[in-house]
Design a protein around this motif. Structure first.
Motif, PDB file in Angstrom:
ATOM      1  N   GLY A 160       0.853  -1.025   0.382  1.00 35.09           N
ATOM      2  CA  GLY A 160      -0.168  -0.181  -0.122  1.00 35.09           C
ATOM      3  C   GLY A 160       0.991   1.095  -0.447  1.00 35.09           C
ATOM      4  O   GLY A 160      -0.247   2.297  -0.224  1.00 35.09           O
ATOM      5  N   THR A 161       2.117   1.032   0.441  1.00 36.60           N
ATOM      6  CA  THR A 161       2.785   2.255   0.075  1.00 36.60           C
ATOM      7  C   THR A 161       2.511   3.093  -0.942  1.00 36.60           C
ATOM      8  O   THR A 161       3.430   5.046  -0.785  1.00 36.60           O
ATOM      9  CB  THR A 161       4.068   2.032   0.881  1.00 36.60           C
ATOM     10  N   ALA A 190      -4.293  -4.918  -0.496  1.00 39.83           N
ATOM     11  CA  ALA A 190      -3.737  -3.930   0.015  1.00 39.83           C
ATOM     12  C   ALA A 190      -4.887  -2.782   0.238  1.00 39.83           C
ATOM     13  O   ALA A 190      -4.576  -1.847   1.242  1.00 39.83           O
ATOM     14  CB  ALA A 190      -2.901  -3.541  -1.048  1.00 39.83           C
ATOM     15  N   ALA A 191      -5.716  -2.824   0.096  1.00 39.24           N
ATOM     16  CA  ALA A 191      -6.892  -2.047  -0.299  1.00 39.24           C
ATOM     17  C   ALA A 191      -7.389  -1.575   1.356  1.00 39.24           C
ATOM     18  O   ALA A 191      -8.144  -0.531   1.829  1.00 39.24           O
ATOM     19  CB  ALA A 191      -8.542  -2.229  -1.372  1.00 39.24           C
ATOM     20  N   PHE A 213      -5.924   1.083 -10.000  1.00 33.42           N
ATOM     21  CA  PHE A 213      -5.803  -0.127 -10.545  1.00 33.42           C
ATOM     22  C   PHE A 213      -5.843  -0.997  -9.506  1.00 33.42           C
ATOM     23  O   PHE A 213      -4.846  -1.806  -8.938  1.00 33.42           O
ATOM     24  CB  PHE A 213      -5.089  -0.060 -11.344  1.00 33.42           C
ATOM     25  N   CYS A 214      -7.093  -1.936  -8.822  1.00 31.62           N
ATOM     26  CA  CYS A 214      -7.284  -2.383  -8.456  1.00 31.62           C
ATOM     27  C   CYS A 214      -7.020  -3.964  -8.466  1.00 31.62           C
ATOM     28  O   CYS A 214      -8.298  -3.904  -9.433  1.00 31.62           O
ATOM     29  CB  CYS A 214      -8.633  -2.025  -7.360  1.00 31.62           C
ATOM     30  N   ARG A 215      -6.776  -5.061  -8.445  1.00 32.69           N
ATOM     31  CA  ARG A 215      -6.444  -6.123  -9.276  1.00 32.69           C
ATOM     32  C   ARG A 215      -7.391  -7.262  -8.394  1.00 32.69           C
ATOM     33  O   ARG A 215      -6.405  -7.659  -7.062  1.00 32.69           O
ATOM     34  CB  ARG A 215      -4.889  -6.541  -9.071  1.00 32.69           C
ATOM     35  N   TYR A 219      -8.354 -13.007  -3.136  1.00 30.77           N
ATOM     36  CA  TYR A 219      -7.703 -13.415  -2.074  1.00 30.77           C
ATOM     37  C   TYR A 219      -6.425 -12.174  -1.606  1.00 30.77           C
ATOM     38  O   TYR A 219      -5.813 -12.068  -2.687  1.00 30.77           O
ATOM     39  CB  TYR A 219      -6.884 -15.127  -2.615  1.00 30.77           C
ATOM     40  N   ALA A 220      -7.108 -12.387  -0.230  1.00 28.91           N
ATOM     41  CA  ALA A 220      -5.201 -11.883   0.535  1.00 28.91           C
ATOM     42  C   ALA A 220      -4.484 -12.714   0.289  1.00 28.91           C
ATOM     43  O   ALA A 220      -4.437 -13.183   1.670  1.00 28.91           O
ATOM     44  CB  ALA A 220      -5.469 -10.881   1.144  1.00 28.91           C
ATOM     45  N   ILE A 221      -3.355 -12.991  -0.144  1.00 27.98           N
ATOM     46  CA  ILE A 221      -2.672 -13.901   0.668  1.00 27.98           C
ATOM     47  C   ILE A 221      -3.844 -15.887   0.439  1.00 27.98           C
ATOM     48  O   ILE A 221      -4.097 -15.905  -0.435  1.00 27.98           O
ATOM     49  CB  ILE A 221      -1.614 -14.330   1.725  1.00 27.98           C
TER      50      ILE A 221
END
Length: 394
Positions: A160-161, A190-191, A213-215, A219-221
């Protein structure tokens, strides 16, 4: 209250759905069906044969690169890799809709965008082997690419940085009067970082020409999206911050291309941010350190393989009469050989001398960095078996 009248349908292209505040239903832009045919109500974006073939070749190249480098990691030749398999349409289709002067700020799975811009196989390999030919002198872990020449900001590990950084960079582009935007890639996981909210709100308040642009690959891992948030994906958050928002089929490269074209046009014409949520799926593991069999089923993966973005786009190009199958097979074989050749060459190139680790920070290295370097050398000499590529040159 700031006037938000520009949130109307100005700049609407084809069936790109620009969402305004207050709407609950968030439609998804689609052009190609999973079998490669065009949706009956879809409008095709204007795309040349040359551009379409370049997109396809980049998608095929990245799939071959992923395959080879995952194998290289398993062989112990590199330490880490993140594959893009299943998400090629999102990263490459969006990059194709940009201009060379636009800045790309990546999370870590956007090697397709970098390849589309011209990053060479040699440059990929030098980075992953951290050798002395690498643009950042081998100081980054593998897949943390960067290229000043290609306007691709060097990747950093913390999630997110890059989001607030993108807002700031886009604000600078605006103040300089540049014909350019900043695109910032991130996953739906990351959002959940505070940087997402700070960065998007900053861009909305300051009217920064940024494309977020959000993919959304589900899943977050290992954490599925339904355990990450209760809201309607990430698109609803853009609406909440007063940002024009597009939800798109992330496995449909023509839809992604069209959505990003629209987003860039709006960002420049109105000097405002746009958020794109690409609904896609990560067919590969999160990284070579991950085992997806522990948190998702093979049946789920197979259902998404039926929506393969590469096959879908290839089928459409073939139907257009733009694909020479013999030449395409030759391209794939030549690419496979090139990747293997550059891999073998890169792993033979030495790493940078250890003394260089304290350079490029100050004009002259200060005493405390010199002291730390001396301590590092002492440590390496004490444990030479742990540093085989370094200890012999001390």
């Amino acid at each position: 209250m700031k006037d938000r009248n520009h949130l109307g349908n100005i700049g609407l292209i084809h069936q790109v759905n620009i969402i305004e505040n207050g709407l609950i239903d968030i439609p998804m832009l689609q052009v190609l069906q999973p079998d490669g045919s065009v949706h009956s109500k879809a409008d095709l974006p204007e795309i040349t044969e040359h551009c379409a073939l370049k997109i396809l070749h980049t998608m095929q190249y990245i799939r071959l690169l992923d395959e080879r480098m995952v194998a290289a990691q398993r062989q112990g030749r590199i330490s880490f890799y993140l594959a893009c398999t299943g998400e090629e349409a999102s990263t490459i289709g969006s990059a194709a809709a940009l201009e060379p002067q636009d800045m790309i700020m990546s999370q870590y799975r956007e090697q397709g965008a970098l390849a589309y811009r011209g990053f060479t196989t040699k440059e990929f390999m030098d980075q992953m082997f951290s050798n002395q030919n690498e643009l950042n002198k081998g100081r980054q872990m593998p897949i943390h690419y960067g290229s000043k020449a290609l306007n691709f900001m060097t990747i950093s590990s913390p999630l997110g940085t890059q989001i607030p950084q993108a807002s700031g960079y886009a604000y600078g582009q605006k103040m300089a009067g540049l014909d350019a935007v900043t695109i910032c890639y991130f996953g739906e996981g990351a959002a959940s970082e505070g940087d997402f909210h700070a960065g998007v709100n900053m861009a909305a308040v300051l009217d920064c020409p940024a494309i977020f642009f959000c993919r959304n690959n589900g899943y977050a891992i290992s954490t599925p999206s339904e355990e990450q948030f209760a809201g309607d994906g990430i698109a609803s958050r853009g609406i909440g911050y007063g940002v024009r928002t597009i939800r798109v089929d992330g496995n449909d490269v023509l839809a992604v291309y069209s959505a990003t074209q629209a987003a860039r046009k709006i960002a420049l014409e109105h000097q405002c941010p746009v958020l794109i949520e690409a609904m896609t799926y990560r067919l590969a593991a999160h990284s070579t350190s991950d085992d997806p069999t522990g948190y998702r089923s093979k049946d789920e993966e197979e259902r998404w393989r039926l929506k393969d973005p590469v096959l879908r786009f290839k089928t459409w190009i073939d139907a257009k009469g733009w694909l020479n199958k013999e030449q395409n097979l030759e391209f794939i074989e030549q690419t496979r050989q090139e990747i293997l050749k550059e891999l073998k060459l890169a792993e033979q190139v030495p790493i940078c001398p250890i003394e260089q680790i304290i350079e490029d920070v100050y004009d002259t290295p200060p005493w405390h960095l010199k002291a730390q370097l001396a301590e590092l050398k002492t440590h390496i000499k004490k444990y030479p078996e742990a540093y085989p590529k370094t200890s012999g040159r001390l």
